[in-house]
Design a protein around this motif. Structure first.
Motif, short mmCIF file in Angstrom:
data_model
loop_
_atom_site.label_atom_id
_atom_site.label_comp_id
_atom_site.label_asym_id
_atom_site.label_seq_id
_atom_site.Cartn_x
_atom_site.Cartn_y
_atom_site.Cartn_z
N ASN A 188 -20.46 -43.49 31.92
CA ASN A 188 -19.83 -42.23 31.50
C ASN A 188 -20.49 -41.01 32.11
OD1 ASN A 188 -18.08 -43.70 29.90
ND2 ASN A 188 -19.23 -43.38 28.02
N GLY A 189 -21.48 -41.23 32.99
CA GLY A 189 -22.16 -40.12 33.64
C GLY A 189 -23.11 -39.37 32.74
N GLN A 190 -23.55 -40.01 31.64
CA GLN A 190 -24.39 -39.31 30.66
C GLN A 190 -25.85 -39.75 30.67
OE1 GLN A 190 -21.88 -40.55 27.31
NE2 GLN A 190 -21.30 -38.41 27.00
N LEU A 191 -26.19 -40.75 31.45
CA LEU A 191 -27.56 -41.25 31.44
C LEU A 191 -28.39 -40.54 32.49
CD1 LEU A 191 -29.59 -43.23 30.23
CD2 LEU A 191 -28.87 -44.91 31.94
N LYS A 192 -29.46 -39.90 32.04
CA LYS A 192 -30.40 -39.21 32.95
C LYS A 192 -31.81 -39.68 32.65
CE LYS A 192 -27.53 -35.02 32.94
NZ LYS A 192 -26.53 -35.51 31.97
N GLN A 193 -32.61 -39.74 33.68
CA GLN A 193 -34.02 -40.10 33.50
C GLN A 193 -34.72 -38.98 32.76
OE1 GLN A 193 -36.38 -41.66 36.91
NE2 GLN A 193 -37.72 -39.92 36.46
N LEU A 194 -35.45 -39.32 31.72
CA LEU A 194 -36.20 -38.32 30.96
C LEU A 194 -37.63 -38.28 31.47
CD1 LEU A 194 -34.94 -39.01 27.32
CD2 LEU A 194 -34.05 -37.43 29.03
N GLY A 195 -38.06 -37.12 31.88
CA GLY A 195 -39.41 -36.98 32.40
C GLY A 195 -39.52 -37.46 33.84
N GLU A 196 -40.73 -37.80 34.23
CA GLU A 196 -41.01 -38.18 35.62
C GLU A 196 -40.75 -39.65 35.89
OE1 GLU A 196 -41.66 -36.05 38.08
OE2 GLU A 196 -41.27 -34.55 36.52
N GLY A 197 -40.44 -40.44 34.88
CA GLY A 197 -40.12 -41.84 35.10
C GLY A 197 -41.32 -42.73 35.32
N ARG A 198 -42.48 -42.29 34.86
CA ARG A 198 -43.69 -43.10 35.06
C ARG A 198 -44.08 -43.88 33.81
NH1 ARG A 198 -45.45 -38.35 38.11
NH2 ARG A 198 -46.45 -37.53 36.23
N ASN A 199 -43.30 -43.77 32.75
CA ASN A 199 -43.67 -44.42 31.49
C ASN A 199 -43.54 -45.94 31.59
OD1 ASN A 199 -40.88 -43.41 31.64
ND2 ASN A 199 -40.59 -44.40 29.64
N ILE A 200 -44.57 -46.62 31.09
CA ILE A 200 -44.56 -48.08 31.06
C ILE A 200 -44.39 -48.54 29.62
CG2 ILE A 200 -45.91 -48.36 33.17
CD1 ILE A 200 -48.33 -48.96 31.38
N VAL A 201 -43.68 -49.65 29.45
CA VAL A 201 -43.36 -50.12 28.10
C VAL A 201 -43.47 -51.63 28.03
CG1 VAL A 201 -41.77 -48.19 27.69
CG2 VAL A 201 -40.89 -50.34 28.60
N SER A 202 -43.67 -52.11 26.83
CA SER A 202 -43.57 -53.54 26.56
C SER A 202 -42.14 -53.89 26.24
CB SER A 202 -44.47 -53.94 25.39
OG SER A 202 -45.83 -53.92 25.75
N THR A 290 -35.14 -39.92 22.20
CA THR A 290 -35.59 -39.22 23.40
C THR A 290 -37.04 -39.59 23.72
OG1 THR A 290 -34.10 -37.37 22.95
CG2 THR A 290 -35.91 -36.94 24.45
N ALA A 291 -37.88 -39.62 22.69
CA ALA A 291 -39.28 -39.94 22.89
C ALA A 291 -39.47 -41.39 23.35
CB ALA A 291 -40.06 -39.69 21.60
N VAL A 292 -38.69 -42.29 22.80
CA VAL A 292 -38.78 -43.70 23.18
C VAL A 292 -38.49 -43.88 24.67
CG1 VAL A 292 -37.60 -45.93 22.96
CG2 VAL A 292 -38.37 -44.71 20.92
N LEU A 293 -37.52 -43.13 25.19
CA LEU A 293 -37.14 -43.26 26.59
C LEU A 293 -38.10 -42.57 27.55
CD1 LEU A 293 -33.27 -42.71 26.33
CD2 LEU A 293 -34.51 -44.87 26.46
N ALA A 294 -38.97 -41.73 27.03
CA ALA A 294 -39.82 -40.93 27.92
C ALA A 294 -41.31 -41.27 27.83
CB ALA A 294 -39.63 -39.44 27.61
N HIS A 295 -41.73 -42.00 26.79
CA HIS A 295 -43.15 -42.24 26.58
C HIS A 295 -43.55 -43.67 26.91
CE1 HIS A 295 -42.96 -38.48 24.23
NE2 HIS A 295 -44.25 -38.39 24.51
N SER A 296 -44.80 -43.82 27.27
CA SER A 296 -45.37 -45.16 27.46
C SER A 296 -45.71 -45.75 26.10
CB SER A 296 -46.64 -45.08 28.32
OG SER A 296 -46.33 -44.73 29.64
N PHE A 297 -45.41 -47.05 25.96
CA PHE A 297 -45.66 -47.71 24.68
C PHE A 297 -45.82 -49.20 24.94
CE2 PHE A 297 -44.43 -49.62 20.62
CZ PHE A 297 -45.15 -48.86 19.72
#
Length: 336
Positions: A188-202, A290-297
């Motif tokens: 739908n053209g609504q997904l954007k990368q939040l932040g610099e895209g360096r966050n790592i996640v489990s 928003t925080a989940v998509l942008a932070h390392s966890f």
């Protein structure tokens, strides 16, 4: 051995029913859920026994626990929006009713699906262990899931052995949450990368969670009376993984970016507006999402490896391919 899986008309519970029936034919599998159509379809596909009902009904809970050896509790209400009482009823009251029924009917083991969301406080966290708790919980979902976990551990005894698993970002065929939502937003053209895209996640590939559940259900009594983080052996870069998904889906890479502070501010405004007008509908953007998509966890899974016998494999590429194959061939409402 007789195993009852609750919430099996959902993703994790349904997949574990399929896994049990395929990998452990010696086990008699019973499952519960409130979706009659999906429950009947799963029963036909697997040969497992389906009991439709509501776990807040003590009579129903007692009935499904009779002559059961182990309960795998996957039922509950997920989400980050809504009043406390609604989550309490779905996540805490159901556990209380089920534990009471399990104790009264002689169930020997109770495996609970918890959430590592209890750790998340909208900040970066790396290598989180099971004993960490933030100063306050982020939402009513994780608050009530933690309360449910405390009930499960409190019920642990010589007669009823209990434990909880905390799987992070479960992905694979059958997922109707994380990957499908991101695919829909991207189309739908609504997904954007939040932040610099360096966050790592489990993340947790579905086969690894199935293995962890087997360790919890079939392991020795020594594995009980505790809680365990569950995740893949190595964390991944979140946005690189999502772009890997989009590539397998034959969709373009995500190139547009939004600064995290701007996205967070918009989310806060939308939440405030929805609360002001007392809307029951979830805002399109929320601070925690928003925080989940942008932070390392990331999670530390050493205790699960050491005590539970959990030996996760690196299945990410294969799991993404399996998910896409399932997604493209399923009548998923988001697929178009």
């Amino acid at each position: 051995m007789k195993v009852l899986v609750t919430g099996a008309t959902g993703f994790i519970g349904g997949e574990y029913v399929k896994h049990l029936c395929a990998a452990h034919p010696e086990v008699q599998v019973f499952f519960g859920g409130r979706d009659a159509e999906r429950g009947n379809q799963l029963a036909v596909a697997t040969g497992a026994h389906f009991y439709r009902g509501d776990l807040t009904d003590g009579t129903y809970a007692s009935g499904v626990c009779k002559q059961i050896d182990a309960v795998v509790h996957c039922a509950g209400l997920t989400g980050v929006w809504g009043d406390y009482e609604r989550y309490y009823r779905a996540n805490v009251l159901t556990v209380e009713k089920l534990l009471s029924a399990a104790t009264a009917t002689g169930v020997r083991r109770f495996v609970n699906i918890g959430t590592p969301g209890i750790y998340f406080d909208l900040n970066d966290h790396l290598n989180v262990t099971e004993d960490f708790l933030p100063p306050r919980f982020a939402d009513n979902y994780v608050r009530t899931k933690y309360q449910a976990e405390t009930r499960v551990l409190r019920a642990h005894s010589e007669q009823l052995k209990t434990l909880s698993l905390r799987p992070r970002f479960v992905i694979g065929p059958g997922d109707v949450s994380l990957f499908p939502r991101l695919i829909r937003l991207h189309r739908n053209g609504q997904l954007k990368q939040l932040g610099e895209g360096r966050n790592i996640v489990s993340m947790t590939c579905l086969p690894n969670l199935m293995q962890a559940l087997d360790c919890a259900v079939f392991g020795s009594d020594d594995v009980t009376g505790d809680v365990y983080n569950i995740a893949d052996p190595e964390p991944v870069n979140f946005w690189q993984t999502i772009n890997q998904l989009m590539q397998v889906m034959s969709l373009p890479a995500i190139k547009r970016k939004v600064p995290y502070p701007a996205a967070y501010a918009v989310s806060a405004c939308l939440e405030a507006w929805h609360r002001l007008i007392r809307s029951r509908d979830e805002p399109t953007l929320m601070r925690i999402k928003t925080a989940v998509l942008a932070h390392s966890f990331t999670l530390n899974v050493e205790k699960a490896q050491r005590q539970l016998g959990y030996q996760p494999l690196d299945n990410m590429t294969q799991t993404i391919e399996d998910f896409v194959r399932w997604y493209k061939n399923s009548p998923h409402p988001d697929k178009r």
